[in-house]
Write a protein that holds these residues in place. Structure first.
Motif, PDB file in Angstrom:
ATOM      1  N   ASN A 131     -10.540 -17.391  48.164  1.00  0.00           N
ATOM      2  CA  ASN A 131     -10.356 -15.966  48.304  1.00  0.00           C
ATOM      3  C   ASN A 131      -8.977 -15.699  48.896  1.00  0.00           C
ATOM      4  N   ILE A 132      -8.463 -14.519  48.636  1.00  0.00           N
ATOM      5  CA  ILE A 132      -7.094 -14.176  49.021  1.00  0.00           C
ATOM      6  C   ILE A 132      -6.883 -14.224  50.532  1.00  0.00           C
ATOM      7  N   ALA A 133      -7.936 -13.881  51.302  1.00  0.00           N
ATOM      8  CA  ALA A 133      -7.810 -13.931  52.765  1.00  0.00           C
ATOM      9  C   ALA A 133      -7.596 -15.370  53.238  1.00  0.00           C
ATOM     10  N   ALA A 134      -8.308 -16.311  52.639  1.00  0.00           N
ATOM     11  CA  ALA A 134      -8.146 -17.723  53.002  1.00  0.00           C
ATOM     12  C   ALA A 134      -6.758 -18.225  52.616  1.00  0.00           C
ATOM     13  N   VAL A 135      -6.317 -17.831  51.437  1.00  0.00           N
ATOM     14  CA  VAL A 135      -4.966 -18.221  51.000  1.00  0.00           C
ATOM     15  C   VAL A 135      -3.936 -17.687  51.986  1.00  0.00           C
ATOM     16  N   ASN A 136      -4.044 -16.426  52.346  1.00  0.00           N
ATOM     17  CA  ASN A 136      -3.098 -15.829  53.290  1.00  0.00           C
ATOM     18  C   ASN A 136      -3.200 -16.470  54.673  1.00  0.00           C
ATOM     19  N   TYR A 137      -4.419 -16.792  55.112  1.00  0.00           N
ATOM     20  CA  TYR A 137      -4.612 -17.404  56.423  1.00  0.00           C
ATOM     21  C   TYR A 137      -3.951 -18.782  56.487  1.00  0.00           C
TER      22      TYR A 137
END
Length: 164
Positions: free
Chosen positions: A1-7
């Motif tokens: 998910n994009i949040a994990a990628v950004n994190y």
């Protein structure tokens, strides 16, 4: 998910950049190992054939990444910078290739050695780019066909002619 990628990576672009960097390093390592494993005094033809095979096999195995590097507008500057930093800056890798070229040709002039090095790597990138670009053109055949052993041999012979 994009949040994990950004994190974990800060952004999608940073993740892609890391993948490109690892892909380029893997290619460089594969080339270096192949050159190092060639017997002492191996002819330049063997070295070029091995390098061409490695580059093209690697490109076809990593087609999606290579295509993304060359054909995606958002990645071209970053990918180009990574390629230049890896293959066209002074490093142990480039020095090893220069030594091999010098051994095979007897050339000691640094400018000529670098010119031949650039010619060598340019000779890999242009045909590869043409093959990658032919897919969006409805698979229209080009004159480049590295699956054809006769063409591959002729290509290597012409590179040898230029290198000597």
């Amino acid at each position: 998910n994009i949040a994990a990628v950004n994190y974990y990576f800060g952004s999608k672009e940073n993740l892609i950049s890391l993948v490109l960097e690892e892909t380029i390093e893997e290619l460089k390592t594969t080339i270096k190992k192949a050159i190092d494993s060639l017997p002492e005094g191996a002819p330049l033809e063997s070295t070029l054939e091995e390098m061409i095979s490695i580059v093209y096999n690697f490109a076809f195995e990593n087609h999606g990444i290579i295509t993304h590097m060359f054909l995606k507008d958002d990645m071209q500057p970053s990918a180009t910078n990574q390629l230049i930093a890896t293959f066209f800056s002074k490093s142990e890798f480039t020095e090893n290739i220069l030594v091999k070229i010098s051994e095979e040709t007897g050339i000691t002039d640094t400018d000529i050695l670098y010119a031949r090095y650039v010619l060598l790597f340019s000779s890999f990138s242009i045909p590869l780019l043409v093959q990658l670009l032919q897919e969006p053109l409805n698979n229209k055949s080009t004159v480049l066909n590295f699956d054809n052993n006769n063409f591959k041999k002729a290509y290597i012979n012409e590179l040898l002619r230029i290198m000597r």
